[in-house]
Scaffold this motif. Structure first.
Motif, PDB file in Angstrom:
ATOM      1  N   VAL A  72      -2.480   6.246 -13.900  1.00  0.00           N
ATOM      2  CA  VAL A  72      -1.456   5.319 -13.436  1.00  0.00           C
ATOM      3  C   VAL A  72      -1.710   4.901 -11.993  1.00  0.00           C
ATOM      4  O   VAL A  72      -2.388   5.592 -11.230  1.00  0.00           O
ATOM      5  CB  VAL A  72      -0.043   5.941 -13.543  1.00  0.00           C
ATOM      6  CG1 VAL A  72       0.255   6.357 -14.987  1.00  0.00           C
ATOM      7  CG2 VAL A  72       0.125   7.137 -12.602  1.00  0.00           C
ATOM      8  N   MET A  73      -1.115   3.775 -11.640  1.00  0.00           N
ATOM      9  CA  MET A  73      -1.142   3.261 -10.273  1.00  0.00           C
ATOM     10  C   MET A  73       0.283   3.312  -9.726  1.00  0.00           C
ATOM     11  O   MET A  73       1.228   2.900 -10.401  1.00  0.00           O
ATOM     12  CB  MET A  73      -1.651   1.816 -10.278  1.00  0.00           C
ATOM     13  CG  MET A  73      -1.696   1.153  -8.913  1.00  0.00           C
ATOM     14  SD  MET A  73      -2.331  -0.554  -9.027  1.00  0.00           S
ATOM     15  CE  MET A  73      -0.866  -1.426  -9.658  1.00  0.00           C
ATOM     16  N   LEU A  74       0.451   3.814  -8.511  1.00  0.00           N
ATOM     17  CA  LEU A  74       1.757   3.926  -7.865  1.00  0.00           C
ATOM     18  C   LEU A  74       1.788   3.046  -6.621  1.00  0.00           C
ATOM     19  O   LEU A  74       0.814   2.989  -5.870  1.00  0.00           O
ATOM     20  CB  LEU A  74       2.026   5.382  -7.487  1.00  0.00           C
ATOM     21  CG  LEU A  74       2.187   6.326  -8.677  1.00  0.00           C
ATOM     22  CD1 LEU A  74       1.768   7.730  -8.303  1.00  0.00           C
ATOM     23  CD2 LEU A  74       3.611   6.318  -9.188  1.00  0.00           C
ATOM     24  N   TYR A  75       2.920   2.392  -6.387  1.00  0.00           N
ATOM     25  CA  TYR A  75       2.994   1.404  -5.307  1.00  0.00           C
ATOM     26  C   TYR A  75       4.446   1.038  -5.047  1.00  0.00           C
ATOM     27  O   TYR A  75       5.356   1.419  -5.808  1.00  0.00           O
ATOM     28  CB  TYR A  75       2.217   0.142  -5.704  1.00  0.00           C
ATOM     29  CG  TYR A  75       2.726  -0.471  -7.003  1.00  0.00           C
ATOM     30  CD1 TYR A  75       3.667  -1.497  -7.001  1.00  0.00           C
ATOM     31  CD2 TYR A  75       2.285   0.006  -8.247  1.00  0.00           C
ATOM     32  CE1 TYR A  75       4.153  -2.025  -8.191  1.00  0.00           C
ATOM     33  CE2 TYR A  75       2.751  -0.523  -9.432  1.00  0.00           C
ATOM     34  CZ  TYR A  75       3.693  -1.532  -9.403  1.00  0.00           C
ATOM     35  OH  TYR A  75       4.180  -2.046 -10.578  1.00  0.00           O
ATOM     36  N   ILE A  76       4.662   0.275  -3.985  1.00  0.00           N
ATOM     37  CA  ILE A  76       5.958  -0.346  -3.694  1.00  0.00           C
ATOM     38  C   ILE A  76       5.742  -1.847  -3.694  1.00  0.00           C
ATOM     39  O   ILE A  76       4.910  -2.348  -2.927  1.00  0.00           O
ATOM     40  CB  ILE A  76       6.511   0.078  -2.314  1.00  0.00           C
ATOM     41  CG1 ILE A  76       6.608   1.605  -2.202  1.00  0.00           C
ATOM     42  CG2 ILE A  76       7.862  -0.575  -2.063  1.00  0.00           C
ATOM     43  CD1 ILE A  76       7.710   2.252  -2.976  1.00  0.00           C
ATOM     44  N   PRO A  77       6.451  -2.613  -4.522  1.00  0.00           N
ATOM     45  CA  PRO A  77       6.257  -4.065  -4.530  1.00  0.00           C
ATOM     46  C   PRO A  77       6.816  -4.712  -3.265  1.00  0.00           C
ATOM     47  O   PRO A  77       7.669  -4.139  -2.579  1.00  0.00           O
ATOM     48  CB  PRO A  77       7.040  -4.519  -5.772  1.00  0.00           C
ATOM     49  CG  PRO A  77       8.046  -3.455  -6.001  1.00  0.00           C
ATOM     50  CD  PRO A  77       7.430  -2.163  -5.518  1.00  0.00           C
ATOM     51  N   SER A  78       6.337  -5.885  -2.955  1.00  0.00           N
ATOM     52  CA  SER A  78       6.706  -6.555  -1.699  1.00  0.00           C
ATOM     53  C   SER A  78       8.186  -6.921  -1.639  1.00  0.00           C
ATOM     54  O   SER A  78       8.738  -7.078  -0.549  1.00  0.00           O
ATOM     55  CB  SER A  78       5.863  -7.821  -1.508  1.00  0.00           C
ATOM     56  OG  SER A  78       6.039  -8.709  -2.604  1.00  0.00           O
TER      57      SER A  78
END
Length: 205
Positions: free
Chosen positions: A143-149
């Protein structure tokens, strides 16, 4: 005149009360730690964070703040910081890091205390069935983890599986929420742990 004295007295009391409240930022600067064991055993894992668009000093400061918060009683995160170039960096976790702390770290890197940068930050890992926030639908997946803009909640992280199923992981409330469409589609990580294992690095603890 009496009214003015009363008002001044109230203001003085409020100032005194405020000065007695511990400042929240103190936790970011308190670098007290438990004693590290003489020998640390490395734990094989594929957790990795890639950062583009920030400078080394800001990233190191953010990582120190994070460790100041989470390593008070035991070491939840010992982070290996590797510089690929002047504005590209890789974080790896040679002694392991649990999934929840990994998610907290990615969130903190987006919202560090009194550090201002506009960086692209993403993490990758393989989930396990016993990880917090993880369900049978997204366990044992890369999986890829992130915070969207467009995030305005500040207390969550987003997850996209390698087969492009999207989720929102809420820390305070909500837990795991399935999205009809992922906020960002899965992107393969540019580096993996083995790529940077023998490069010059610094451990932040």
């Amino acid at each position: 005149m009496k009214v003015i004295l009363i008002i001044l007295g109230i203001i003085g009391i409020l100032i005194l009360i405020k000065s007695c409240i511990p400042k929240n930022e103190n936790k970011f600067n308190d670098n007290s730690r438990p004693k590290l064991p003489a020998e640390k055993n490395e734990i094989v894992n594929d957790r990795i964070v890639i950062i583009n668009g920030a400078n080394y000093n800001d990233i190191k400061k953010a990582l120190n703040q994070f460790c100041n918060t989470y390593n008070k009683e035991n070491y939840q995160a010992i982070i290996r910081l590797t510089a690929i170039s002047q504005n590209e960096f890789v974080l790896t976790f040679p002694y392991g890091i649990n999934f929840t702390t990994f998610c907290f770290l990615i969130n903190y890197l987006y919202y560090p205390n009194e550090i201002f940068y506009n960086a692209n930050i993403k993490g990758w890992t393989t989930t396990k069935s016993n990880d917090e926030f993880i369900s049978p639908d997204n366990s044992n997946k890369y999986v890829m983890l992130y915070i969207p803009s467009d995030d305005k909640k500040y207390d969550n992280v987003f997850l996209t599986t390698e087969d492009n199923k999207g989720y929102k992981l809420g820390f305070a409330v909500g837990g795991l929420k399935t999205l009809n469409v992922p906020k960002e589609y899965f992107v393969k990580n540019k580096y993996n742990v083995e790529d940077v294992k023998n490069k010059a690095s610094e451990e932040i603890q």
